[in-house]
Design a protein around this motif. Sequence first.
Motif, PDB file in Angstrom:
ATOM      1  N   CYS A 188       0.828  -1.222   0.000  1.00  0.00           N
ATOM      2  CA  CYS A 188       0.000   0.000   0.000  1.00  0.00           C
ATOM      3  C   CYS A 188       0.857   1.265   0.000  1.00  0.00           C
ATOM      4  O   CYS A 188       1.770   1.409   0.805  1.00  0.00           O
ATOM      5  CB  CYS A 188      -0.901  -0.011   1.226  1.00  0.00           C
ATOM      6  N   ILE A 189       0.539   2.185  -0.912  1.00  0.00           N
ATOM      7  CA  ILE A 189       1.260   3.460  -0.942  1.00  0.00           C
ATOM      8  C   ILE A 189       0.419   4.582  -0.325  1.00  0.00           C
ATOM      9  O   ILE A 189       0.716   5.763  -0.511  1.00  0.00           O
ATOM     10  CB  ILE A 189       1.728   3.824  -2.371  1.00  0.00           C
ATOM     11  N   ARG A 190      -0.640   4.206   0.404  1.00  0.00           N
ATOM     12  CA  ARG A 190      -1.445   5.160   1.191  1.00  0.00           C
ATOM     13  C   ARG A 190      -2.030   6.283   0.326  1.00  0.00           C
ATOM     14  O   ARG A 190      -1.981   7.451   0.710  1.00  0.00           O
ATOM     15  CB  ARG A 190      -0.600   5.810   2.301  1.00  0.00           C
ATOM     16  N   CYS A 191      -2.535   5.893  -0.843  1.00  0.00           N
ATOM     17  CA  CYS A 191      -3.101   6.921  -1.715  1.00  0.00           C
ATOM     18  C   CYS A 191      -4.520   7.281  -1.303  1.00  0.00           C
ATOM     19  O   CYS A 191      -5.005   8.344  -1.622  1.00  0.00           O
ATOM     20  CB  CYS A 191      -3.086   6.440  -3.158  1.00  0.00           C
ATOM     21  N   SER A 192      -5.188   6.350  -0.640  1.00  0.00           N
ATOM     22  CA  SER A 192      -6.564   6.497  -0.151  1.00  0.00           C
ATOM     23  C   SER A 192      -7.636   6.352  -1.227  1.00  0.00           C
ATOM     24  O   SER A 192      -8.806   6.588  -0.961  1.00  0.00           O
ATOM     25  CB  SER A 192      -6.775   7.799   0.643  1.00  0.00           C
ATOM     26  N   CYS A 209      -8.872   3.665  -2.295  1.00  0.00           N
ATOM     27  CA  CYS A 209      -9.827   2.624  -1.884  1.00  0.00           C
ATOM     28  C   CYS A 209     -10.845   3.164  -0.881  1.00  0.00           C
ATOM     29  O   CYS A 209     -11.986   2.708  -0.843  1.00  0.00           O
ATOM     30  CB  CYS A 209      -9.106   1.393  -1.351  1.00  0.00           C
ATOM     31  N   ILE A 266      -8.384  -0.745   3.032  1.00  0.00           N
ATOM     32  CA  ILE A 266      -7.035  -1.208   3.364  1.00  0.00           C
ATOM     33  C   ILE A 266      -6.860  -1.275   4.875  1.00  0.00           C
ATOM     34  O   ILE A 266      -6.244  -2.201   5.400  1.00  0.00           O
ATOM     35  CB  ILE A 266      -5.934  -0.334   2.691  1.00  0.00           C
ATOM     36  N   CYS A 281      -7.208   0.469  -6.711  1.00  0.00           N
ATOM     37  CA  CYS A 281      -5.881   0.420  -6.074  1.00  0.00           C
ATOM     38  C   CYS A 281      -4.767   0.516  -7.115  1.00  0.00           C
ATOM     39  O   CYS A 281      -4.664  -0.326  -8.001  1.00  0.00           O
ATOM     40  CB  CYS A 281      -5.720  -0.858  -5.261  1.00  0.00           C
ATOM     41  N   PRO A 282      -3.900   1.510  -7.002  1.00  0.00           N
ATOM     42  CA  PRO A 282      -2.847   1.691  -7.999  1.00  0.00           C
ATOM     43  C   PRO A 282      -1.801   0.588  -7.964  1.00  0.00           C
ATOM     44  O   PRO A 282      -1.061   0.435  -8.933  1.00  0.00           O
ATOM     45  CB  PRO A 282      -2.228   3.039  -7.617  1.00  0.00           C
ATOM     46  N   ILE A 316      -3.723  -4.199  -5.017  1.00  0.00           N
ATOM     47  CA  ILE A 316      -3.868  -5.063  -3.845  1.00  0.00           C
ATOM     48  C   ILE A 316      -5.261  -5.682  -3.886  1.00  0.00           C
ATOM     49  O   ILE A 316      -6.254  -4.969  -4.032  1.00  0.00           O
ATOM     50  CB  ILE A 316      -3.672  -4.260  -2.540  1.00  0.00           C
ATOM     51  N   ILE A 349      -7.783  -6.441  -2.190  1.00  0.00           N
ATOM     52  CA  ILE A 349      -8.338  -6.214  -0.856  1.00  0.00           C
ATOM     53  C   ILE A 349      -9.524  -7.140  -0.553  1.00  0.00           C
ATOM     54  O   ILE A 349      -9.596  -7.694   0.544  1.00  0.00           O
ATOM     55  CB  ILE A 349      -8.706  -4.720  -0.669  1.00  0.00           C
TER      56      ILE A 349
HETATM   57  S1  SF4 Z   1      -5.978   2.066  -3.002  1.00  0.00           S
HETATM   58 FE1  SF4 Z   1      -4.298   0.611  -2.660  1.00  0.00          FE
HETATM   59  S2  SF4 Z   1      -2.474   1.880  -2.395  1.00  0.00           S
HETATM   60 FE2  SF4 Z   1      -4.236   3.236  -2.196  1.00  0.00          FE
HETATM   61  S3  SF4 Z   1      -4.634   3.326   0.033  1.00  0.00           S
HETATM   62 FE3  SF4 Z   1      -5.932   1.704  -0.787  1.00  0.00          FE
HETATM   63  S4  SF4 Z   1      -4.704  -0.161  -0.602  1.00  0.00           S
HETATM   64 FE4  SF4 Z   1      -3.311   1.564  -0.340  1.00  0.00          FE
END
Ligand code: SF4
Lengths: 216, 507
Positions: free
Chosen positions: B340-344, B346, B369, B404-405, B408, B410
């Motif tokens: 996860c790159i914490r893009c948000s 999702c 996530i 998700c870029p 993942i 999920i």
């Molecule tokens: S979309 Fe993928 S990369 Fe972005 S916050 Fe959610 S799990 Fe992390």
Amino acid sequence: MSAREEVLARLRAARDAGAPREAPAPVPRTYRRTGAHAPGSPAVLDLLTERVEDYRARVLRVATDGEVAAAVARCLAEAGSQRLVVPADLPAPWRAGFGGRSVLEDSALAPASVEQLDGVDTVVTASAVAVAETGTVVLAAGAPGQGRRALSLVPDHHVCVVRGEGVVASVPEGLARLDPGAPLTFVSGPSATSDIELDRVEGVHGPRRLDVVLVG
Amino acid sequence: MSTTDLGMPAVRDDSRDTGLPTHSPAGQGHLRGTTSFPRAARTELADTQLRRNLGKATGIIRAKRAGVVAELEDWEDLRLAGSAIKADVMARLPELLEQLEENVTARGGTVHWARDAEEANRIVTELVRATGADEVVKVKSMATQETGLNEALEAAGIAAWETDLAELIVQLGHDTPSHILVPAIHRNRSEIREIFLREMPDVDPALSDDPRALAMAARAHLRRKFLSARVAVSGANFAVADTGTLAVVESEGNGRMCLTLPRTLITLMGVEKLVPTWSDLEVFLQLLPRSSTGERMNPYTSTWTGVTPGDGPQEFHLVLLDNGRSAVLADPDGRAALHCIRCSACLNVCPVYERVGGHAYGSVYPGPIGAVLTPMLTGISGADDPNASLPYASSLCGACFDACPVRIDIPNLLVQQRAASVESHTRPTAQDLAMKAAAVAMTSAGRFRAAEKGLGLGRLLAGREGRITSLPWPASVVASHWTGARDVPAPPAETARQWWERTGGGA
Ligand code: SF4
């Protein structure tokens, strides 16, 4: 055990315990590593102009290096700037448009204080690379005409000169030209925030006004 | 001492040094709330203002993201590359970390290692103390939220100033973050205006609720702090192993202020934030901004390598944090949660998040996530563990995977965590067993969507009432009646995913 040894031991055990059944495939590099337009081409400069303007920054196009001074003069006049700061190695011909304004020279050896930087209206710098698709200009700290990072940060108005040959289409082409050994600042439009109702508003802590002088 | 058998070598729950993968110890940091998700969600759902704020904000961001993603013809290729790079990082994590350490050190930085949240906080506190400063400026960092650094600093008499606008709103509002990227997403402009009027000493009493005016008030409030700060604390979006370079991606310039002006910089980073090489950033600097704020590029990205004489901080400390990540890495499928790159993205597409907001998840990592990563980091101690209910905070509609870029999966991870949650009870209920059966079927059948259609899983999960399958808690975990608190009928002829795509989530 030191924290370092313990964390590394945990991660080694975890890496092996959690290894996927199949060995990971090599990274597929099927994405575009070069953009549609050649570096420095008229099309790539047009795209950069469009994308930078999309961030509500201004782009002034000039044909030759000799015209930079006049474009800079226009930016300064329109912003009402009186006091400037420049990296000490900013090309001399670009300075012809400064007029009688006070100019603070900055270098790593003779750095201006933060208070001094806070007292100037405008900083004028060169740039290392620009990426057209994303409307991004990159400054490499210490590279010719680009100065210390604080210079392009504290003043409220940034005039950035971009030479056509430094403009590439895509992010991969841009990164390939950059040396991460020096601190880099990727600038895409003026400072902005999307923190209030996820709507973009320009102008928070960095320069609120960004003018790009594009040569070529 | 207890250990959890995940079908792999033991994953430990305590902090004794054994060199084995270890969960984040209980009672540290902010990875666990006090209430189960369904109970917390019921409270949040009753807040109609919150639902309006969230609905509006996530709607805007979904549209922006879709626009800039559609612009890139190679978006799917970038996602595949991003996913593969991260898989490679996980396969070589210890070696890459040592390489990073070597390169940071060679450039004049100092690298520290932290087993858990408390150790990380202690290291940072001691580093700040050593400078003699009694305050620090902070740039938004999930890792420091995870460890509860601000509270630890405060306990040591050090004031921590959050400088990201949304973090400032949260801090001044004596509130907690509810979104990875926009921690104050639950607040609208007029609420923010009220907070500023109440908490900023020299704010103009005539302050309007125009976002521009609010941003200017924040600028004025923080400017002196930036210009006089001696110590900054940051997180990092990426660390490049082969060069020792750190990268922070931001919008406002507060990051640049923190990374540039103070004499000392302390960066706290989860061990998974690595990429192997500088050129790998060409993938993530395209994926992240488009996925997070829906922009072609965020206004500012800063990269730095160790210390640069004459420019920026002359003292640089990098703190590398485990805090449960080794336990996640030990799970062959689950380790993808570390990609996860914490893009948000999702969060913004999740119908459950959009309705309940981030607070209901209890952890600093909310949304889809968060619902998988949080229980994987902490482990699930039993049916009464608030994190046991998190994997049920989903309709398994699959929108998070599509957004998700780094691809993942999920939904699949959620199902596996449901199984893990079920295993943590001593006496499974009928619903537990159904979930477990579904989990097995779905895991072996591969991608969730195929399984969903093939098994008629939607109906299975809908249960007798014929309600939508969104949140099928195991009965032993459920303390409230979710279906009573919401009003979405089960669509008989389509899957939840199809329904979401068709209606955009109703509401
Ligand atoms: S979309 Fe993928 S990369 Fe972005 S916050 Fe959610 S799990 Fe992390």
